[in-house]
Design a protein around this motif. Structure first.
Motif, PDB file in Angstrom:
ATOM      1  N   LEU A 174     -38.058  27.041 -70.572  1.00  0.00           N
ATOM      2  CA  LEU A 174     -37.195  26.084 -69.879  1.00  0.00           C
ATOM      3  C   LEU A 174     -35.908  26.773 -69.465  1.00  0.00           C
ATOM      4  CD1 LEU A 174     -37.447  23.016 -72.327  1.00  0.00           C
ATOM      5  CD2 LEU A 174     -39.068  23.756 -70.566  1.00  0.00           C
ATOM      6  N   ALA A 175     -35.427  26.415 -68.284  1.00  0.00           N
ATOM      7  CA  ALA A 175     -34.160  26.974 -67.808  1.00  0.00           C
ATOM      8  C   ALA A 175     -33.198  25.836 -67.535  1.00  0.00           C
ATOM      9  CB  ALA A 175     -34.390  27.783 -66.536  1.00  0.00           C
TER      10      ALA A 175
ATOM     11  N   GLU B  60     -29.057  29.349 -69.228  1.00  0.00           N
ATOM     12  CA  GLU B  60     -29.746  29.465 -70.521  1.00  0.00           C
ATOM     13  C   GLU B  60     -31.246  29.277 -70.372  1.00  0.00           C
ATOM     14  OE1 GLU B  60     -27.975  26.765 -73.247  1.00  0.00           O
ATOM     15  OE2 GLU B  60     -26.031  27.765 -73.164  1.00  0.00           O
ATOM     16  N   LEU B  61     -31.988  30.070 -71.154  1.00  0.00           N
ATOM     17  CA  LEU B  61     -33.447  29.970 -71.186  1.00  0.00           C
ATOM     18  C   LEU B  61     -33.874  29.600 -72.599  1.00  0.00           C
ATOM     19  CD1 LEU B  61     -34.410  33.162 -69.161  1.00  0.00           C
ATOM     20  CD2 LEU B  61     -34.863  30.816 -68.470  1.00  0.00           C
ATOM     21  N   HIS B  62     -34.930  28.815 -72.691  1.00  0.00           N
ATOM     22  CA  HIS B  62     -35.450  28.405 -73.996  1.00  0.00           C
ATOM     23  C   HIS B  62     -36.949  28.643 -74.013  1.00  0.00           C
ATOM     24  CE1 HIS B  62     -31.612  26.358 -74.811  1.00  0.00           C
ATOM     25  NE2 HIS B  62     -31.643  26.095 -73.514  1.00  0.00           N
TER      26      HIS B  62
END
Lengths: 368, 306
Positions: free
Chosen positions: A21-22, A26-28
């Motif tokens: 996810l972006a 931030e990326l997750h």
């Protein structure tokens, strides 16, 4: 707590089981279980319902995945990947940015006592925090700029926590604790940008500094880095000269005063491209100076101040900068910065046009 | 930039004007009152020089001495002020930095990664990692010592999937910034040593791409291998195969415009990490690390041939 709903600002990429996810920068990375939970965050199902649905898919006992699902949703919430129902409706609403571009991390700023009083104004989509030593000064500025005040309940945390972009220090005595003659000061970040012997000068200078962040386009002007100067006794409508802003005004004051020269207290030259006139004052800023002047009367006069040009429009008869001997060198000498300057391209075009019709004087000694 | 300002900038006399350099989507020339500046940028950006009209103009000018005898150098981009400093080397370092920044800001339509890339035939190996991870040293060694092609040390620009020339790493063969001890690690590499040019560089130690190895600069290539290196002194060489999602999560941390171009960056990186072989590489030995990358690229190449 409302049903988990994925934020429309999140971009999801699904792989075999996993997901990335972006949100902003931030990326997750989500494992297969978290990825499934994420796909169920549509605002229609509660955490318990999602846990039961997934348990059914995996053939597990109802409630067996409750802890895992609640943990994943908790992590989504702390990473701001979910929105409330109200948040979903207002997700596209832009929150004003806090003005922090000035050097607020310098050593002297860090060491400085936090200002006891502060107000927050909104200018051109920016939240501008202003700090004061006294409540009376804060009240006077809030009265002058009342239409820009942000209500306390509307101030975001970032602005609550920010160090002031501008600060006022008004001397209460004509001798400070060290036996020195103090000055009234206007700070931008950690830098003194205006220092005066009369408090009204410093209070009055706040508006032009705010104007740099306001609607210059609506006011019909562009901002050129530099200083407007004129011979003593000049009034609106009479010619002025533009000086390159190689040094802060404060460093030149004594020399300017001795030479009988008037200046505009301003962070920039406001140039009207339609008429090639400069505007002295705070274009685009609506404020009531009476409360500022009234407040200034309570402070000591610390000596004779430099002569200031009064608000109004002035034709330009000459520009002067070190090394400026033709339109190109003058253009480069007065050029706005390539970053962070309002309407920089338009300002450059206006300056270029102005240089066709004014005298260019090489040198930076204004007495010449 | 308005036409009249362009005319002013291009018609004025300067000591030297460089050829046009194309840095991804940004093209410019340098007009300077110090002739050596034009020589320096032509050397540093040699593979990127083109005989075309530039879209932008950098100017380097000097003010006459002030009352204390101090001169000042100025850098402008299209007549907007970038920096002024008493030392020409400071202005030059800003010029190099600003040109690269403009390239990264003015190349829309590509997913941009802060990483290095090398080629073996049609295959590109993308080497991604934070500063100090060893990605530049690894890329330079692969080119100078092991004969791979050089694409970039700075920004991997990947065209989006689905276009006729999609999912290709574009060349951005700018100079390489190295540590002062590069000669001890890679004696094959020759930073700029001409004293006159070195004086313009201040603390910078730069290697022109064209001096890595004759003919080393390569054209666009398909991303077949993604390597995330970590240099640890004396550590044994270890590799860990990454899932596409894990690779994308790591690689995406090094993208330049994730917040601005989220969909483009995410879709492109997903396509890359789904189709390329992605590994995390830990090593304390440069040659062993190089061998891992060479094997991976060779495997990809032979896999396609069969």
């Amino acid at each position: 707590m409302s049903n988990p709903r994925s934020s429309p600002l999140v971009h999801s990429q699904f792989f075999d089981g996993e997901a990335v996810l972006a949100l902003g920068e931030e990326l997750h990375l989500l494992n297969p279980v978290a990825s499934l939970v994420w796909q169920c965050c549509d605002g229609e199902s509660s955490a318990d319902q999602i846990a039961d649905d997934l348990a059914e898919v995996f053939g597990a006992e109802p409630g067996a995945l409750k802890v895992d699902v609640e943990k994943a949703i908790g992590e989504f919430r702390s990473a701001r990947l979910l929105v409330s129902d109200e948040g979903a409706l207002t997700a596209g609403h832009a929150v004003p940015r806090v003005l922090t571009e000035y050097d607020l991390d310098c050593e002297s700023c860090m060491e400085a006592e936090p200002r006891a009083f502060r107000t927050v104004l909104e200018f051109g989509g920016l939240l501008v925090v202003i700090g004061f030593d006294t409540e009376a000064a804060c009240t006077a500025v809030e009265a002058a700029f009342s239409i820009y005040i942000v209500r306390h309940s509307d101030i975001p945390t970032a602005a609550h926590d920010a160090r002031p972009a501008f600060s006022l220090t008004l001397a209460t005595s004509d001798v400070d604790a060290r036996g020195m003659k103090p000055l009234h000061l206007l700070y931008r970040g950690g830098d003194v940008v205006v220092s005066g012997r009369n408090a009204s000068r410093v209070l009055d200078a706040l508006a032009p500094y705010l104007a740099l962040h306001g609607d210059l386009s609506g006011a019909g002007v562009v901002a050129i880095p530099g200083l407007v100067v004129a011979k003593a006794g000049t009034n609106p409508g009479e010619p002025v000269m533009l000086l390159q802003a190689a040094a802060r005004l404060t460093g030149r004051e004594q020399r300017l005063a001795k030479a009988g020269i008037m200046v505009a207290d301003s962070p920039a030259i406001w140039l009207d491209p339609a008429t090639n006139e400069v505007v002295v004052g705070a274009p685009g800023v609506s404020f009531d100076s009476r409360s500022l002047m009234s407040h200034a009367e309570g402070y000591p006069q610390l000596g004779a101040d430099i002569s200031l040009l009064s608000s109004g429009r002035y034709p330009v008869h000459a520009v002067s900068a070190r090394g400026a001997h033709d339109p190109l060198s003058a253009l480069l000498a007065f050029a706005p910065p390539s970053e962070g300057w309002p309407l920089a391209e338009r300002a450059l075009e206006a300056l270029d046009a102005l240089l066709e019709s004014v005298e260019i004087i090489e040198g930076d000694d204004i007495r010449g | 930039m308005g036409e009249r300002i362009r005319e002013r900038l291009t018609s004025a006399d300067f000591a030297a004007t460089s050829r046009t350099f194309n840095l991804l989507g940004f093209s410019a020339c340098v007009r300077s009152e110090a002739a050596l500046v034009a020589d320096l940028v032509e050397l540093l950006w040699a593979p990127l020089l083109r005989d075309v009209e530039p879209e932008h103009v950098f100017t380097v000018t000097q003010s006459p001495p002030d009352l204390n005898g101090i001169v000042e150098w100025h850098l402008h981009l299209d007549a907007l002020h970038v920096v002024s400093a008493p030392a020409l080397s400071i202005v030059v370092s800003h010029l190099l930095w600003e040109a690269n920044r403009q390239a990264l800001e003015n190349t829309p339509g590509y997913a941009l990664l802060h990483s290095a890339a090398v080629t073996s035939g049609e295959d590109a190996g993308i080497i991604v990692g934070p500063q100090g991870s060893g990605k530049s040293t690894l890329a330079i060694a692969l080119v100078a010592r092991y004969g791979l092609g050089y694409l970039t040390d700075e920004a991997v620009a990947i065209s989006p999937n689905g276009l006729p020339d999609g999912l290709m790493v574009q060349p951005y063969a700018k100079y390489i910034s190295v540590g002062a001890n590069i000669g001890e690690i890679l004696p094959e590499v020759s930073p700029i040593s001409d004293p006159a040019l070195v004086s313009l560089l201040g603390e910078l130690v730069l290697v022109p791409a064209s001096s890595l190895r004759a003919g080393s600069v390569s054209g666009a290539a398909r991303p077949s291998v993604v390597v995330l290196p970590t240099y640890i002194p004396n550590a044994p060489t270890k590799i860990e195969v990454l899932s596409p999602a894990a690779a994308m999560h790591s690689v995406g941390q090094h993208s330049y415009h994730l917040a601005r171009d989220t969909a483009l960056v995410m879709d492109t990186l997903a396509a890359v990490t789904s189709s390329a072989r992605c590994i995390a590489l830990t090593s304390g030995d440069l040659d062993e690390a190089c061998q891992v990358v060479l094997d991976l690229l060779s495997h990809e190449s032979s896999g396609r041939a069969s």
